[in-house]
Design a protein around this motif. Structure first.
Motif, PDB file in Angstrom:
ATOM      1  N   GLY A   1       0.793  -1.226   0.000  1.00 30.10           N
ATOM      2  CA  GLY A   1       0.000   0.000   0.000  1.00 30.10           C
ATOM      3  C   GLY A   1       0.821   1.269   0.000  1.00 30.10           C
ATOM      4  O   GLY A   1       0.267   2.353  -0.192  1.00 30.10           O
ATOM      5  N   ILE A   2       2.139   1.159   0.215  1.00 35.62           N
ATOM      6  CA  ILE A   2       3.004   2.342   0.138  1.00 35.62           C
ATOM      7  C   ILE A   2       3.302   2.618  -1.330  1.00 35.62           C
ATOM      8  O   ILE A   2       3.826   1.761  -2.036  1.00 35.62           O
ATOM      9  N   TYR A   3       2.978   3.814  -1.781  1.00 37.01           N
ATOM     10  CA  TYR A   3       3.103   4.165  -3.192  1.00 37.01           C
ATOM     11  C   TYR A   3       4.503   4.659  -3.519  1.00 37.01           C
ATOM     12  O   TYR A   3       5.014   5.568  -2.875  1.00 37.01           O
ATOM     13  N   ASP A   4       5.116   4.048  -4.522  1.00 36.29           N
ATOM     14  CA  ASP A   4       6.415   4.492  -5.026  1.00 36.29           C
ATOM     15  C   ASP A   4       6.201   4.987  -6.455  1.00 36.29           C
ATOM     16  O   ASP A   4       5.916   4.193  -7.361  1.00 36.29           O
ATOM     17  N   PRO A   5       6.318   6.292  -6.706  1.00 36.37           N
ATOM     18  CA  PRO A   5       6.042   6.833  -8.043  1.00 36.37           C
ATOM     19  C   PRO A   5       7.001   6.340  -9.118  1.00 36.37           C
ATOM     20  O   PRO A   5       6.701   6.474 -10.312  1.00 36.37           O
ATOM     21  N   GLU A   6       8.147   5.751  -8.736  1.00 33.30           N
ATOM     22  CA  GLU A   6       9.072   5.234  -9.735  1.00 33.30           C
ATOM     23  C   GLU A   6       8.688   3.837 -10.218  1.00 33.30           C
ATOM     24  O   GLU A   6       9.247   3.343 -11.203  1.00 33.30           O
ATOM     25  N   VAL A   7       7.743   3.208  -9.535  1.00 24.98           N
ATOM     26  CA  VAL A   7       7.340   1.840  -9.868  1.00 24.98           C
ATOM     27  C   VAL A   7       6.182   1.866 -10.871  1.00 24.98           C
ATOM     28  O   VAL A   7       5.251   2.672 -10.752  1.00 24.98           O
ATOM     29  N   PHE A   8       6.268   0.989 -11.861  1.00 18.86           N
ATOM     30  CA  PHE A   8       5.238   0.831 -12.884  1.00 18.86           C
ATOM     31  C   PHE A   8       3.891   0.537 -12.233  1.00 18.86           C
ATOM     32  O   PHE A   8       3.839  -0.233 -11.270  1.00 18.86           O
ATOM     33  N   PRO A   9       2.779   1.169 -12.692  1.00 17.46           N
ATOM     34  CA  PRO A   9       2.645   2.065 -13.840  1.00 17.46           C
ATOM     35  C   PRO A   9       2.679   3.547 -13.496  1.00 17.46           C
ATOM     36  O   PRO A   9       2.141   4.364 -14.246  1.00 17.46           O
ATOM     37  N   HIS A  10       3.296   3.898 -12.376  1.00 17.15           N
ATOM     38  CA  HIS A  10       3.571   5.297 -12.031  1.00 17.15           C
ATOM     39  C   HIS A  10       2.291   6.116 -11.849  1.00 17.15           C
ATOM     40  O   HIS A  10       2.194   7.251 -12.314  1.00 17.15           O
ATOM     41  N   THR A  11       1.319   5.553 -11.183  1.00 18.32           N
ATOM     42  CA  THR A  11       0.066   6.268 -10.924  1.00 18.32           C
ATOM     43  C   THR A  11      -0.436   5.931  -9.526  1.00 18.32           C
ATOM     44  O   THR A  11      -0.379   4.765  -9.105  1.00 18.32           O
ATOM     45  N   PRO A  12      -0.953   6.940  -8.782  1.00 13.69           N
ATOM     46  CA  PRO A  12      -1.467   6.680  -7.424  1.00 13.69           C
ATOM     47  C   PRO A  12      -2.665   5.736  -7.404  1.00 13.69           C
ATOM     48  O   PRO A  12      -3.009   5.205  -6.339  1.00 13.69           O
ATOM     49  N   ASN A  13      -3.295   5.520  -8.588  1.00 14.19           N
ATOM     50  CA  ASN A  13      -4.405   4.553  -8.618  1.00 14.19           C
ATOM     51  C   ASN A  13      -3.922   3.133  -8.339  1.00 14.19           C
ATOM     52  O   ASN A  13      -4.719   2.261  -7.977  1.00 14.19           O
ATOM     53  N   HIS A  14      -2.629   2.912  -8.540  1.00 10.45           N
ATOM     54  CA  HIS A  14      -2.011   1.620  -8.223  1.00 10.45           C
ATOM     55  C   HIS A  14      -0.896   1.895  -7.214  1.00 10.45           C
ATOM     56  O   HIS A  14       0.207   2.270  -7.591  1.00 10.45           O
ATOM     57  N   ARG A  15      -1.198   1.695  -5.956  1.00 13.29           N
ATOM     58  CA  ARG A  15      -0.243   2.021  -4.897  1.00 13.29           C
ATOM     59  C   ARG A  15       0.732   0.862  -4.719  1.00 13.29           C
ATOM     60  O   ARG A  15       0.655   0.085  -3.765  1.00 13.29           O
ATOM     61  N   TRP A  16       1.642   0.778  -5.681  1.00 10.39           N
ATOM     62  CA  TRP A  16       2.576  -0.338  -5.748  1.00 10.39           C
ATOM     63  C   TRP A  16       3.984   0.123  -5.420  1.00 10.39           C
ATOM     64  O   TRP A  16       4.336   1.300  -5.547  1.00 10.39           O
ATOM     65  N   ASN A  17       4.820  -0.844  -5.010  1.00 10.94           N
ATOM     66  CA  ASN A  17       6.242  -0.593  -4.774  1.00 10.94           C
ATOM     67  C   ASN A  17       7.030  -1.820  -5.224  1.00 10.94           C
ATOM     68  O   ASN A  17       6.453  -2.792  -5.722  1.00 10.94           O
ATOM     69  N   VAL A  18       8.349  -1.794  -5.043  1.00  8.38           N
ATOM     70  CA  VAL A  18       9.192  -2.870  -5.596  1.00  8.38           C
ATOM     71  C   VAL A  18       8.939  -4.232  -4.949  1.00  8.38           C
ATOM     72  O   VAL A  18       9.278  -5.271  -5.523  1.00  8.38           O
ATOM     73  N   ASP A  19       8.323  -4.240  -3.753  1.00 10.46           N
ATOM     74  CA  ASP A  19       8.098  -5.502  -3.047  1.00 10.46           C
ATOM     75  C   ASP A  19       6.642  -5.948  -3.065  1.00 10.46           C
ATOM     76  O   ASP A  19       6.344  -7.103  -2.740  1.00 10.46           O
ATOM     77  N   ASN A  20       5.752  -5.049  -3.400  1.00 12.98           N
ATOM     78  CA  ASN A  20       4.319  -5.357  -3.422  1.00 12.98           C
ATOM     79  C   ASN A  20       3.701  -4.729  -4.671  1.00 12.98           C
ATOM     80  O   ASN A  20       3.667  -3.492  -4.795  1.00 12.98           O
TER      81      ASN A  20
END
Length: 483
Positions: free
Chosen positions: A350-369
């Motif tokens: 749930g922690i959003y990383d803006p450098e992780v694909f697809p670079h949008t807050p609608n997908h709160r993704w990071n390198v581990d999740n």
């Protein structure tokens, strides 16, 4: 490439193949052999050795990777010399356009078999045909060496060097690999006009080594297999289609990662564990990631470096460390006296990383999740909305060459309003085995099938630049298979 694509290739190449074989048949007959002998692999080469006067043990060289291609080319040139084709232009024509020159010579009444081109009598009798200046001999040698090496690099195998730590410890910086082009089928050149042996830049000058005024459509020859999960794959870096590079597909930099997902798979990451179609993927046994370590001794760091051979260590306090290592090293470290705890340094879901694909807050993704995400497959139709468009837009626009416009909930592709798209290519999800030190699909998304270069097969040399001279060669890795 689908079945229809392969059929199209065979239909295109069949007339050329028939013309070449017809020329071979006629030349064999002119040399006093049966025409059908030209159609049998290996045996036809044996006959050509007999006709040219070369030693028969050359047949053994055909089974040596790389060298076999060069030897086969030499035997072929000796064969056409037997018919008086000794000029460089004739030999170049016979190599580059066999479907033109072989039938031309085979059906030419004035072309006849003159004898063994490698024999003494032939050289004495036809000295006027074989006389060459030293400049011409060198020119021909260089020309055919370039042709042979280019054919090998384009269609069969190519050398590759590991430049970064993104695949450690499966592959190490300084590993020299052999990459098989024929495993997945050799991709024919898309940018055919380029300087030999230069990928995208001229050495020392930094200028482009190719001319992109001519671009051919993507076409791949049949291979031994498709890309499979777990394969270590060399591919062209997809981001270089954009600014500031704007490079053609086959001139983008070569990258190497492990395929974690193939076309049609549903992939996700949960606490750094990859899941494919709902099942945990096998973790590379020598893959690395960051661990947080707490120990109660300042002598601990020296023990890590000298006893456990761990060098990628960052100390935050006298007792807290960040260490990049394998699972096996982490397990061994737990047994060291003074270690209080070891845990993977993974981000929370749930922690959003803006450098992780697809670079949008609608997908709160990071390198581990990350995910779940469906990897596009040729013929698969995706419904386009505010959630799916950020994931698939680049594939639709950049990789498949469509003009996509989106205004709120209205989407148009190539000027036609739509809410879906059907993919024309297969895609793959690539990740480095060094999970916290790899620029991979987690940052830029899918790898299209036309970007696939080949499969890493084995390490033929491994050079450790940081070690003393006597230890620079990692002997345990030399000529080792890649798993």
């Amino acid at each position: 490439m689908g079945i229809a694509g392969y059929i199209g290739v065979y239909i295109l190449l069949a007339p050329l193949l028939i013309l070449g074989l017809a020329g071979y048949w006629k030349l064999f007959q002119k040399a006093g052999r049966h025409g059908w002998e030209s159609l049998i692999p290996i045996y036809s080469t044996y006959v050509m050795l007999r006709l040219s006067g070369r030693p028969l043990w050359w047949l053994l060289l055909l089974f040596i990777p790389g060298i076999g291609i060069v030897v086969e080319l030499g035997i072929y040139i000796d064969f056409i010399k037997c018919f008086g084709k000794t000029k460089m232009s004739q030999q170049a024509g016979g190599v580059l356009l066999p479907f033109v020159f072989l039938p031309k010579w085979g059906f030419d009444k004035n072309t006849r078999y003159l004898g063994q081109s490698a024999g003494y009598e032939f050289r004495e009798q036809y000295q006027h045909l074989l006389h060459k200046s030293s400049v011409r001999e060198w020119t021909e040698a260089v020309f055919f060496a370039v042709i042979a090496a280019s054919l090998i690099r384009s269609l069969f195998i190519e050398a590759y060097t590991i430049p970064s730590a993104s695949m450690e410890g499966s592959l190490l910086v300084g590993d020299y690999l052999v990459v098989s082009k024929f495993s997945y089928g050799a991709r024919l050149p898309i940018t055919p006009v380029s300087f030999p042996f230069a990928h995208n830049q001229m050495p020392y000058f930094g200028t482009k080594s190719y001319w992109d005024g001519i671009k051919l459509p993507y076409l791949r020859l049949p291979g031994l297999s498709d890309v499979k999960r777990g394969d270590i794959v060399v591919f062209n870096y997809p981001i270089e289609a954009d600014s500031p590079w704007y490079r053609p597909v086959d001139k983008q930099e070569n990258y190497i990662k492990r395929c974690q997902g193939i076309a049609g798979d549903t992939l996700s990451l949960v606490a750094a564990q990859v899941y494919v179609n709902g099942k945990p993927a096998i973790t590379p046994p020598h893959g690395e990631m960051e661990y947080m370590v707490n120990a109660d001794s300042t002598a601990f760091s020296r023990k890590l470096q000298y006893d456990l051979h761990l060098s990628d260590i960052r100390a935050f306090t006298r007792v807290d460390y960040m260490i990049n290592m394998t699972k096996q090293s982490a397990a061994a470290l737990k047994q060291v006296q003074g270690v209080k705890y070891i845990r993977p340094n993974t981000q929370f879901r749930g922690i959003y990383d803006p450098e992780v694909f697809p670079h949008t807050p609608n997908h709160r993704w990071n390198v581990d999740n990350l995910g779940p995400i469906i990897i596009p497959k040729r013929g698969w139709t995706v419904k386009l909305d505010t959630l799916t468009l950020p994931i698939y837009r680049r594939a639709i626009e950049v990789y498949e060459g469509n003009k996509l416009e989106a205004y709120g909930n209205n989407i148009s592709i190539n000027g036609k309003k739509t809410n879906s798209y059907t993919f024309k290519m297969d895609y793959y999800w690539m990740m480095g085995d060094n999970r916290h030190n790899s620029l991979d699909s987690r940052f830029w998304g899918f790898v299209p099938e036309d970007h696939i270069v080949g499969k890493a097969v084995f390490v033929w040399m491994s050079w450790d630049a940081a070690s003393p001279f006597k230890d620079k060669i990692r002997w345990s890795r030399v000529m080792s298979m890649i798993r």
